[in-house]
Write a protein that holds these residues in place. Structure first.
Motif, PDB file in Angstrom:
ATOM      1  N   PHE A   1      -6.065  15.281 -18.132  1.00 41.70           N
ATOM      2  CA  PHE A   1      -7.226  15.301 -17.248  1.00 41.70           C
ATOM      3  C   PHE A   1      -7.444  16.688 -16.665  1.00 41.70           C
ATOM      4  N   PHE A   2      -6.383  17.357 -16.289  1.00 48.21           N
ATOM      5  CA  PHE A   2      -6.465  18.659 -15.631  1.00 48.21           C
ATOM      6  C   PHE A   2      -7.005  19.756 -16.550  1.00 48.21           C
ATOM      7  N   TYR A   3      -6.668  19.671 -17.830  1.00 50.91           N
ATOM      8  CA  TYR A   3      -7.003  20.728 -18.780  1.00 50.91           C
ATOM      9  C   TYR A   3      -8.509  20.769 -19.037  1.00 50.91           C
ATOM     10  N   GLY A   4      -9.068  21.937 -18.999  1.00 49.36           N
ATOM     11  CA  GLY A   4     -10.495  22.112 -19.271  1.00 49.36           C
ATOM     12  C   GLY A   4     -11.145  22.966 -18.203  1.00 49.36           C
ATOM     13  N   ASP A   5     -12.426  23.220 -18.375  1.00 54.40           N
ATOM     14  CA  ASP A   5     -13.176  24.016 -17.412  1.00 54.40           C
ATOM     15  C   ASP A   5     -13.163  23.321 -16.055  1.00 54.40           C
ATOM     16  N   MET A   6     -12.686  24.008 -15.063  1.00 59.76           N
ATOM     17  CA  MET A   6     -12.472  23.414 -13.750  1.00 59.76           C
ATOM     18  C   MET A   6     -13.754  22.870 -13.124  1.00 59.76           C
ATOM     19  N   HIS A   7     -14.860  23.501 -13.359  1.00 59.21           N
ATOM     20  CA  HIS A   7     -16.098  23.129 -12.676  1.00 59.21           C
ATOM     21  C   HIS A   7     -17.038  22.291 -13.532  1.00 59.21           C
ATOM     22  N   SER A   8     -16.599  21.874 -14.690  1.00 64.79           N
ATOM     23  CA  SER A   8     -17.454  21.122 -15.600  1.00 64.79           C
ATOM     24  C   SER A   8     -17.063  19.644 -15.613  1.00 64.79           C
ATOM     25  N   PRO A   9     -17.946  18.763 -15.125  1.00 66.78           N
ATOM     26  CA  PRO A   9     -17.635  17.326 -15.157  1.00 66.78           C
ATOM     27  C   PRO A   9     -17.481  16.784 -16.577  1.00 66.78           C
ATOM     28  N   GLU A  10     -18.131  17.424 -17.540  1.00 66.46           N
ATOM     29  CA  GLU A  10     -18.044  16.963 -18.929  1.00 66.46           C
ATOM     30  C   GLU A  10     -16.660  17.193 -19.535  1.00 66.46           C
ATOM     31  N   ALA A  11     -15.891  18.114 -18.978  1.00 65.50           N
ATOM     32  CA  ALA A  11     -14.574  18.445 -19.521  1.00 65.50           C
ATOM     33  C   ALA A  11     -13.476  17.512 -19.010  1.00 65.50           C
TER      34      ALA A  11
END
Length: 125
Positions: A22-32
């Motif tokens: 869940f944590f991994y991905g663009d911090m500010h993107s809800p789609e990630a």
């Protein structure tokens, strides 16, 4: 082989990996970030916490504390996301808070896994 240790270790490590997913991905993107993955991380963390309740050792107390910290932070992340989704809108700022809370839970899970592996390596056959 101790089946209780296998099951406990499985859920401790699964809690960490789901949290990382869940944590991994663009911090500010809800789609990630998937709300279903956050839900799964919460459920598995709660299961891991309940498995740690019976251990009366000092290490068991620390493992329980790390699990409780992870549970509280993941539940707080879900509450923030739910309030934002239904009362406001999920924007970059809200998603940053949700991901930051899950990052704190990830750190608690990493601590738990490190202690668990250290205890396993220290124990004698």
């Amino acid at each position: 082989m101790n089946l209780d240790k296998v099951i406990s270790g499985f859920f401790i490590i699964l809690a960490m990996t789901l949290n990382f997913g869940f944590f991994y991905g663009d911090m500010h993107s809800p789609e990630a970030h998937s709300k279903y993955e956050l839900f799964a991380a919460i459920i598995i963390n709660i299961i891991a916490t309940t498995l740690k309740l019976g251990d009366k050792t000092q290490l068991g107390s620390v493992l329980l504390a790390t699990s409780l910290v992870a549970d509280i932070q993941l539940i707080a992340a879900a509450i923030v996301w739910a309030i934002a989704a239904y009362a406001y809108s999920v924007n970059a700022e809200v998603m940053g808070v949700v991901v930051s809370l899950s990052g704190g839970a990830l750190l608690a899970n990493l601590t738990s896994v490190a202690l668990y592996v250290g205890d396993t390596l220290k124990s004698k056959r």
